[in-house]
Design an enzyme around this catalytic site. Structure first.
Site, mmCIF file in Angstrom:
data_model
loop_
_atom_site.group_PDB
_atom_site.id
_atom_site.type_symbol
_atom_site.label_atom_id
_atom_site.label_comp_id
_atom_site.label_asym_id
_atom_site.label_seq_id
_atom_site.Cartn_x
_atom_site.Cartn_y
_atom_site.Cartn_z
ATOM 1 N N GLU A 6 20.289 44.061 37.934
ATOM 2 C CA GLU A 6 19.906 43.278 38.898
ATOM 3 C C GLU A 6 20.063 43.891 40.452
ATOM 4 O O GLU A 6 20.906 44.499 40.336
ATOM 5 C CB GLU A 6 20.371 41.992 39.014
ATOM 6 C CG GLU A 6 20.025 41.051 37.613
ATOM 7 C CD GLU A 6 20.842 39.943 37.534
ATOM 8 O OE1 GLU A 6 21.108 39.200 38.441
ATOM 9 O OE2 GLU A 6 21.233 39.839 36.347
ATOM 10 N N CYS B 109 32.801 35.471 36.128
ATOM 11 C CA CYS B 109 31.528 36.393 36.347
ATOM 12 C C CYS B 109 30.806 36.577 34.985
ATOM 13 O O CYS B 109 31.148 36.767 34.223
ATOM 14 C CB CYS B 109 32.038 37.712 36.842
ATOM 15 S SG CYS B 109 30.760 38.987 37.204
ATOM 16 N N CYS C 261 36.404 39.639 34.324
ATOM 17 C CA CYS C 261 36.799 38.391 35.248
ATOM 18 C C CYS C 261 36.077 37.058 34.702
ATOM 19 O O CYS C 261 34.826 37.042 34.331
ATOM 20 C CB CYS C 261 36.258 38.738 36.689
ATOM 21 S SG CYS C 261 36.962 40.259 37.399
ATOM 22 N N CYS D 55 25.416 37.270 40.526
ATOM 23 C CA CYS D 55 25.768 38.447 39.572
ATOM 24 C C CYS D 55 25.454 38.129 38.258
ATOM 25 O O CYS D 55 26.137 37.310 37.577
ATOM 26 C CB CYS D 55 27.016 39.220 39.705
ATOM 27 S SG CYS D 55 27.747 39.045 41.284
ATOM 28 N N CYS E 42 29.712 45.258 32.664
ATOM 29 C CA CYS E 42 30.875 45.434 33.368
ATOM 30 C C CYS E 42 32.034 45.588 32.363
ATOM 31 O O CYS E 42 31.976 44.510 31.551
ATOM 32 C CB CYS E 42 31.115 44.628 34.416
ATOM 33 S SG CYS E 42 32.798 44.729 35.446
HETATM 34 N N1 SAH Z 1 33.301 44.483 40.442
HETATM 35 C C1 SAH Z 1 33.250 44.624 41.700
HETATM 36 C C2 SAH Z 1 31.878 44.281 42.366
HETATM 37 C C3 SAH Z 1 30.850 43.250 41.568
HETATM 38 S S1 SAH Z 1 31.195 41.459 41.970
HETATM 39 C C4 SAH Z 1 34.177 43.385 42.129
HETATM 40 O O1 SAH Z 1 34.833 42.966 41.442
HETATM 41 O O2 SAH Z 1 34.368 43.473 43.399
HETATM 42 C C5 SAH Z 1 30.946 41.149 43.736
HETATM 43 C C6 SAH Z 1 31.563 39.913 44.101
HETATM 44 O O3 SAH Z 1 31.087 38.689 43.449
HETATM 45 C C7 SAH Z 1 33.059 39.997 43.679
HETATM 46 O O4 SAH Z 1 33.784 39.527 44.706
HETATM 47 C C8 SAH Z 1 33.161 38.943 42.341
HETATM 48 O O5 SAH Z 1 34.290 38.734 42.108
HETATM 49 C C9 SAH Z 1 32.346 37.956 42.803
HETATM 50 N N2 SAH Z 1 31.621 37.190 41.857
HETATM 51 C C10 SAH Z 1 31.492 37.407 40.485
HETATM 52 N N3 SAH Z 1 31.157 36.236 40.125
HETATM 53 C C11 SAH Z 1 31.017 35.129 40.852
HETATM 54 C C12 SAH Z 1 30.580 33.805 40.905
HETATM 55 N N4 SAH Z 1 30.350 33.229 39.772
HETATM 56 N N5 SAH Z 1 30.908 33.082 41.815
HETATM 57 C C13 SAH Z 1 31.006 33.581 43.173
HETATM 58 N N6 SAH Z 1 31.453 35.071 43.295
HETATM 59 C C14 SAH Z 1 31.292 35.669 42.141
#
Ligand code: SAH
Length: 352
Positions: free
Chosen positions: A87, A114, A111, A334, A107
């Site tokens: 995406e 995510c 997390c 994401c 990924c």
């Molecule tokens: N892997 C990298 C970049 C991708 S995620 C990282 O961890 O930074 C980009 C951002 O979106 C990160 O800060 C991640 O923690 C956040 N993110 C992911 N899922 C989310 C969600 N459901 N709500 C808010 N932020 C989210």
């Protein structure tokens, strides 16, 4: 290797193998920097265009596109040559357009909030697939004035962990910022990481002018580990120390991303503890309203709670803002869109 993935040296080798004169390298390279397909490379002789067209191209194609009725944000689902999907999101600001792009299919970081990581990491994106996301968007929506770009800013915050695809991401950033590349200013680029400490240290030598964002999401090890498994490998103290080294050595402000999660990390005493941890670091805190992911059972906070948290950081002299939510009507977060479409495709296949 696919055409879209070739660097200048590899292109030189290819063209010399085809018996082409040296000046063709620059011509073809310029076309590739625009994402042109061989048949569109109108300054080349037909025979060379045909020879190039026999090589797999790589890059990305637009599979589907969703435009937000609220703010014109566009969510793209890109298809890779092996049919994988990633995406990207194009967001419009007064200063230009920011493309949020993916660095991996899925990924590996796990997390808990995510959606991108729910099925693990399928593979890294190649340099051509990273560049291809910019090209696809600019081909879909060409700049209004000649010599300008549609995509003026980049954030590597789509699916994937950029520093887990280190070599390709660094090669991509070099190409994107180079004078004979896409000429996007490094100051307009942010790379976001979950905090892979040794890679952060390498990164400020390899890409010192881009903005580093670190996904912190907590101020203590216990909470951070419960949200982000990577914290077991690189605990929060080490991540913050690496961020400080980055800020000290580059003179650039580090951005800490902090998703506010109800009942987990969003009380005023959390704001106080966070301020204490960040004191003395050239930084900015980007508060993200959590995009609830139903599979994960985590909830966000109200606008008022987010504002109170932000205010408390300001009172403690920590610069902070709340990230504007964009394209919520088109699943801006994401991984959500890719998952839904994958489910649709799978159930369509299952119903056949
Ligand atoms: N892997 C990298 C970049 C991708 S995620 C990282 O961890 O930074 C980009 C951002 O979106 C990160 O800060 C991640 O923690 C956040 N993110 C992911 N899922 C989310 C969600 N459901 N709500 C808010 N932020 C989210």
């Amino acid at each position: 290797m696919p055409l879209a993935d070739l660097n200048k040296t590899e292109l030189e080798a290819l063209l010399s193998g085809l018996g082409e004169p040296k000046y063709r390298v620059r011509q073809v390279y310029e076309w590739l920097n625009k994402g042109a397909r061989p048949e569109e490379m109108s300054s080349l002789p037909a025979k060379l265009r045909e020879e190039l067209a026999r090589i797999p191209y790589g890059g990305v194609e637009i599979e589907r596109k969703f435009v937000s009725g609220q703010d014109g944000t566009v969510k793209y689902l890109f298809r890779l040559a092996d049919e994988n999907l990633v995406e990207g999101v194009l967001m419009r600001y007064h200063y230009g357009n920011t493309l949020c792009l993916s660095t991996q299919v899925g990924c590996a970081m796990g997390c808990k909030f995510c959606a991108s990581t729910l099925e693990g990491c399928v593979r890294n994106l190649s340099v051509g697939e990273l560049l291809g996301q910019i090209h696809a968007v600019e081909r879909d929506e060409p700049a209004k004035e000649p010599g300008h770009r549609t995509v003026t800013n980049l954030v590597l915050m789509g699916s994937g962990e950029p520093l887990d695809n280190y070599d390709n991401v660094v090669a991509f950033l070099n190409r994107v910022t180079a004078q004979d590349g896409l000429r996007i200013s490094p100051r307009n680029i942010s790379v976001s990481t979950c905090g892979i400490v040794p890679k952060i240290d390498a990164f400020f030598k390899d890409a010192p002018h881009v903005t580093l964002s670190i996904s912190l999401h907590a101020h203590d090890d216990e909470t951070r580990t419960s949200l982000m498994p990577i914290n077991k490998v690189y605990p929060i103290g080490e991540v913050i120390a690496a961020a400080k080294r980055y800020a000290d050595q580059t003179g650039r402000r580090v951005v800490f991303e902090y998703a506010l999660i109800g009942g987990v990390n969003s009380s005023l005493s959390d704001a106080d503890s966070l301020s204490a941890r960040l004191r003395g670091i050239l930084c900015h805190v980007n508060l993200i309203p959590l995009n609830p992911v139903p599979e994960r059972g985590l909830s966000g906070v109200s606008r008022t709670e987010a504002e109170r948290f932000c205010q408390r950081l300001a009172e403690r002299n920590i610069s902070a803002t709340i990230r504007r939510e964009m394209g919520t009507d088109i699943e801006g977060a994401c991984g959500q869109l890719r998952r839904r479409i994958l489910h649709e495709i799978r159930s369509e296949n299952g119903n056949r």
